[in-house]
Motif scaffolding. Sequence first.
Motif, PDB file in Angstrom:
ATOM      1  N   ALA A 206      10.446   4.483  38.526  1.00 19.05           N
ATOM      2  CA  ALA A 206      11.015   3.263  39.127  1.00 19.05           C
ATOM      3  C   ALA A 206      10.517   1.995  38.444  1.00 19.05           C
ATOM      4  CB  ALA A 206      10.658   3.218  40.609  1.00 19.05           C
ATOM      5  N   PRO A 207      11.360   0.960  38.391  1.00 22.52           N
ATOM      6  CA  PRO A 207      10.923  -0.313  37.800  1.00 22.52           C
ATOM      7  C   PRO A 207       9.709  -0.909  38.517  1.00 22.52           C
ATOM      8  CG  PRO A 207      13.300  -0.327  38.246  1.00 22.52           C
ATOM      9  CD  PRO A 207      12.771   0.929  38.838  1.00 22.52           C
ATOM     10  N   LYS A 208       9.553  -0.605  39.803  1.00 22.38           N
ATOM     11  CA  LYS A 208       8.431  -1.193  40.547  1.00 22.38           C
ATOM     12  C   LYS A 208       7.119  -0.442  40.349  1.00 22.38           C
ATOM     13  CE  LYS A 208      10.991  -3.230  44.416  1.00 22.38           C
ATOM     14  NZ  LYS A 208      11.276  -3.050  45.846  1.00 22.38           N
ATOM     15  N   MET A 209       7.139   0.667  39.597  1.00 21.54           N
ATOM     16  CA  MET A 209       5.890   1.402  39.363  1.00 21.54           C
ATOM     17  C   MET A 209       4.901   0.499  38.621  1.00 21.54           C
ATOM     18  SD  MET A 209       3.917   3.828  39.675  1.00 21.54           S
ATOM     19  CE  MET A 209       4.470   5.437  40.176  1.00 21.54           C
ATOM     20  N   GLN A 210       3.643   0.487  39.054  1.00 20.37           N
ATOM     21  CA  GLN A 210       2.614  -0.360  38.453  1.00 20.37           C
ATOM     22  C   GLN A 210       1.281   0.381  38.520  1.00 20.37           C
ATOM     23  OE1 GLN A 210       2.179  -3.601  41.742  1.00 20.37           O
ATOM     24  NE2 GLN A 210       4.188  -2.693  41.881  1.00 20.37           N
ATOM     25  N   GLU A 211       0.310  -0.108  37.754  1.00 28.72           N
ATOM     26  CA  GLU A 211      -0.960   0.624  37.611  1.00 28.72           C
ATOM     27  C   GLU A 211      -1.615   0.916  38.960  1.00 28.72           C
ATOM     28  OE1 GLU A 211      -2.277   2.052  34.858  1.00 28.72           O
ATOM     29  OE2 GLU A 211      -0.342   1.471  34.024  1.00 28.72           O
ATOM     30  N   SER A 212      -1.576  -0.054  39.884  1.00 24.23           N
ATOM     31  CA  SER A 212      -2.278   0.108  41.159  1.00 24.23           C
ATOM     32  C   SER A 212      -1.652   1.202  42.018  1.00 24.23           C
ATOM     33  CB  SER A 212      -2.275  -1.210  41.938  1.00 24.23           C
ATOM     34  OG  SER A 212      -0.945  -1.652  42.107  1.00 24.23           O
ATOM     35  N   VAL A 213      -0.424   1.577  41.718  1.00 23.05           N
ATOM     36  CA  VAL A 213       0.269   2.612  42.489  1.00 23.05           C
ATOM     37  C   VAL A 213       0.305   3.925  41.708  1.00 23.05           C
ATOM     38  CG1 VAL A 213       2.470   3.223  43.580  1.00 23.05           C
ATOM     39  CG2 VAL A 213       1.671   0.866  43.638  1.00 23.05           C
ATOM     40  N   LYS A 214       0.328   3.793  40.381  1.00 22.08           N
ATOM     41  CA  LYS A 214       0.419   4.987  39.527  1.00 22.08           C
ATOM     42  C   LYS A 214      -0.754   5.935  39.790  1.00 22.08           C
ATOM     43  CE  LYS A 214       1.533   6.093  34.772  1.00 22.08           C
ATOM     44  NZ  LYS A 214       1.710   5.547  33.436  1.00 22.08           N
ATOM     45  N   ILE A 215      -1.903   5.362  40.162  1.00 22.76           N
ATOM     46  CA  ILE A 215      -3.068   6.232  40.433  1.00 22.76           C
ATOM     47  C   ILE A 215      -2.753   7.210  41.573  1.00 22.76           C
ATOM     48  CG2 ILE A 215      -4.969   4.854  39.510  1.00 22.76           C
ATOM     49  CD1 ILE A 215      -5.349   3.672  42.308  1.00 22.76           C
ATOM     50  N   PHE A 216      -1.924   6.785  42.518  1.00 17.76           N
ATOM     51  CA  PHE A 216      -1.574   7.715  43.613  1.00 17.76           C
ATOM     52  C   PHE A 216      -0.638   8.820  43.104  1.00 17.76           C
ATOM     53  CE2 PHE A 216      -2.330   3.679  46.023  1.00 17.76           C
ATOM     54  CZ  PHE A 216      -3.518   4.077  46.605  1.00 17.76           C
ATOM     55  N   ALA A 217       0.263   8.448  42.201  1.00 19.37           N
ATOM     56  CA  ALA A 217       1.165   9.461  41.627  1.00 19.37           C
ATOM     57  C   ALA A 217       0.359  10.445  40.778  1.00 19.37           C
ATOM     58  CB  ALA A 217       2.243   8.784  40.780  1.00 19.37           C
ATOM     59  N   LEU A 254       2.432   6.892  49.447  1.00 18.38           N
ATOM     60  CA  LEU A 254       1.929   5.606  48.954  1.00 18.38           C
ATOM     61  C   LEU A 254       2.703   5.151  47.716  1.00 18.38           C
ATOM     62  CD1 LEU A 254      -1.855   6.292  49.559  1.00 18.38           C
ATOM     63  CD2 LEU A 254      -0.507   4.481  50.646  1.00 18.38           C
ATOM     64  N   VAL A 255       3.253   6.116  46.978  1.00 16.02           N
ATOM     65  CA  VAL A 255       4.088   5.764  45.815  1.00 16.02           C
ATOM     66  C   VAL A 255       5.416   5.147  46.278  1.00 16.02           C
ATOM     67  CG1 VAL A 255       5.380   6.679  43.842  1.00 16.02           C
ATOM     68  CG2 VAL A 255       3.066   7.510  44.303  1.00 16.02           C
ATOM     69  N   ILE A 256       6.139   5.837  47.184  1.00 17.64           N
ATOM     70  CA  ILE A 256       7.447   5.257  47.592  1.00 17.64           C
ATOM     71  C   ILE A 256       7.268   3.997  48.425  1.00 17.64           C
ATOM     72  CG2 ILE A 256       9.111   7.140  47.415  1.00 17.64           C
ATOM     73  CD1 ILE A 256       8.686   7.625  50.449  1.00 17.64           C
ATOM     74  N   ASN A 257       6.097   3.864  49.049  1.00 13.71           N
ATOM     75  CA  ASN A 257       5.851   2.643  49.838  1.00 13.71           C
ATOM     76  C   ASN A 257       6.027   1.395  48.972  1.00 13.71           C
ATOM     77  OD1 ASN A 257       4.832   1.089  52.112  1.00 13.71           O
ATOM     78  ND2 ASN A 257       3.018   0.797  50.854  1.00 13.71           N
ATOM     79  N   THR A 258       5.669   1.499  47.695  1.00 14.21           N
ATOM     80  CA  THR A 258       5.862   0.371  46.779  1.00 14.21           C
ATOM     81  C   THR A 258       7.124   0.531  45.931  1.00 14.21           C
ATOM     82  OG1 THR A 258       3.504  -0.127  46.610  1.00 14.21           O
ATOM     83  CG2 THR A 258       4.875  -0.842  44.771  1.00 14.21           C
ATOM     84  N   CYS A 259       7.357   1.752  45.435  1.00 13.50           N
ATOM     85  CA  CYS A 259       8.408   1.942  44.420  1.00 13.50           C
ATOM     86  C   CYS A 259       9.789   2.203  45.006  1.00 13.50           C
ATOM     87  CB  CYS A 259       8.045   3.116  43.506  1.00 13.50           C
ATOM     88  SG  CYS A 259       6.497   2.867  42.627  1.00 13.50           S
ATOM     89  N   GLY A 260       9.866   2.639  46.264  1.00 14.94           N
ATOM     90  CA  GLY A 260      11.146   3.035  46.843  1.00 14.94           C
ATOM     91  C   GLY A 260      11.617   4.352  46.240  1.00 14.94           C
ATOM     92  N   THR A 261      12.823   4.772  46.631  1.00 14.42           N
ATOM     93  CA  THR A 261      13.358   6.028  46.107  1.00 14.42           C
ATOM     94  C   THR A 261      14.541   5.758  45.184  1.00 14.42           C
ATOM     95  OG1 THR A 261      14.698   6.263  48.105  1.00 14.42           O
ATOM     96  CG2 THR A 261      12.614   7.461  48.052  1.00 14.42           C
ATOM     97  N   ALA A 262      14.916   6.776  44.405  1.00 11.50           N
ATOM     98  CA  ALA A 262      16.018   6.625  43.441  1.00 11.50           C
ATOM     99  C   ALA A 262      17.236   7.429  43.925  1.00 11.50           C
ATOM    100  CB  ALA A 262      15.543   7.084  42.066  1.00 11.50           C
ATOM    101  N   PHE A 263      18.155   7.800  43.002  1.00 12.51           N
ATOM    102  CA  PHE A 263      19.424   8.366  43.464  1.00 12.51           C
ATOM    103  C   PHE A 263      19.340   9.712  44.193  1.00 12.51           C
ATOM    104  CE2 PHE A 263      19.909   9.983  38.947  1.00 12.51           C
ATOM    105  CZ  PHE A 263      20.109  11.326  39.241  1.00 12.51           C
ATOM    106  N   PRO A 264      18.334  10.582  43.945  1.00 13.76           N
ATOM    107  CA  PRO A 264      18.335  11.841  44.704  1.00 13.76           C
ATOM    108  C   PRO A 264      18.335  11.628  46.229  1.00 13.76           C
ATOM    109  CG  PRO A 264      16.888  12.032  42.820  1.00 13.76           C
ATOM    110  CD  PRO A 264      17.289  10.578  42.892  1.00 13.76           C
ATOM    111  N   HIS A 265      17.731  10.533  46.703  1.00 11.08           N
ATOM    112  CA  HIS A 265      17.683  10.342  48.164  1.00 11.08           C
ATOM    113  C   HIS A 265      19.053  10.033  48.786  1.00 11.08           C
ATOM    114  CE1 HIS A 265      13.480  11.194  48.454  1.00 11.08           C
ATOM    115  NE2 HIS A 265      13.525  10.971  49.763  1.00 11.08           N
ATOM    116  N   PRO A 266      19.762   8.985  48.341  1.00 10.57           N
ATOM    117  CA  PRO A 266      21.077   8.758  48.974  1.00 10.57           C
ATOM    118  C   PRO A 266      22.063   9.897  48.734  1.00 10.57           C
ATOM    119  CG  PRO A 266      20.692   7.202  47.166  1.00 10.57           C
ATOM    120  CD  PRO A 266      19.398   7.888  47.424  1.00 10.57           C
ATOM    121  N   LEU A 267      21.986  10.552  47.576  1.00 12.47           N
ATOM    122  CA  LEU A 267      22.875  11.704  47.369  1.00 12.47           C
ATOM    123  C   LEU A 267      22.479  12.840  48.320  1.00 12.47           C
ATOM    124  CD1 LEU A 267      23.812  10.078  44.872  1.00 12.47           C
ATOM    125  CD2 LEU A 267      23.946  12.229  43.637  1.00 12.47           C
TER     126      LEU A 267
END
Length: 372
Positions: A206-217, A254-267
Amino acid sequence: MRDLNNTHMPENVFWGKDALLKNAVELLSLGNKCLILTGGSSARLSGALDDAEKVLKEIGVEYEIFSKVGPNPLLSVCHEAGKTANEINADFIFGIGGGSVLDAAKAVAIYAANPDLKPEDIYIRTYKYSPLPVALVGTTSGTGSEVTGVSVLTNDATGRKKSISGVDCYAKLVFADHRYTASMPRSVAISTGLDAFSHAVEGWFAPKMQESVKIFAIKGLPLIWSGLCSFANGDDCDENLIESMYYGSLYAGLVINTCGTAFPHPLGYVLTENYGVPHGQACAAFLPAFFERASVYAPEKLYELEKLLDSDKDEIIRVLKALSVTKDIIISAEQAKKFAERWEDAIPKNFAASPGGLTPEEAARLLVLNIS
Ligand code: NAP
Ligand code: ZN
């Protein structure tokens, strides 16, 4: 324009074995009376409801139980529970269950504080009174709803799933103990594990992925992936596996809390709403296509992910397909066109956040090609 480099994580989570038993006194900060919200049987089956009743009695918090929340919680049921909470003068809502119950608890807290609100008005998102505080205990290892400011609700009138989100949707207290997920049937453990994996993977690109969140991923993805590989191998579900999957699902939350979800979710929502496919299975049905697009539009990020999981794209897709239950669903081009009416919210958010973006026409094609 808002800066993408922002993290808002107001979670207050007690992690680990006996988290509730050891820290229940914290509940006193939320009040002296609560409405416990559960599904039909899992709260009792998991042991979490017994523990909750025990500690509430010990600390002197009164409670009543509302046990009518079903999967993909309906606005009408949340509304009814909110009325009950208001009538008994509950100070807080205590959700005990899978993601459906946890999400419902966030909505019930809004209705309880605003008894004049009509069910659909919850989507207007301006209420007279702030929601009641919410405490949560999760019993599945998938949604990460414990740590997100999101509640996914089903509108009875349309049959469609639609979220509310915001600072008022976070729980005030979470007691996260993997032992309450041990009673999940294998099918629920697999489906919720696939959901957690979808969250971390969709967030990764996701475009919103950032270092402070990537650690959780980075922390969560190997835990969830090793669990999914064990399920695909037919291994027994031992305590290590349960533990990995549960805390992995919280990291993914904690990842989706910042990044949100992509197309698999609405589909995936299309498969849940129209074919009754459980949420995790429904979203994961579109992960193979998501990985294929990632290999074209975000090869470096994909390479980094493959290294983290010690598995290449083709191996990941093989495991996902081995765990899938959606192979027999057939969607025609006409049906797919009709389902495309629901993309209005997804286009600027989930589709835009996917590798290479996704057009409504491509989404319709994925519905036809990906499932059958
Ligand atoms: P769920 O719908 O909460 O539960 C599925 C089934 O599993 C229910 O029949 C439930 O029984 C049973 N169950 C739950 N825990 C169990 C346990 N420990 N032992 C035995 N059975 C158990 O499933 P979920 O996948 O956790 O939640 C899915 C919902 O969460 C969807 O509506 C989805 O859209 C939403 N979601 C929310 C977020 C978010 O950030 N808020 C993220 C992803 C998904 P009972 O009915 O008896 O409880
Ligand atoms: Zn999900």
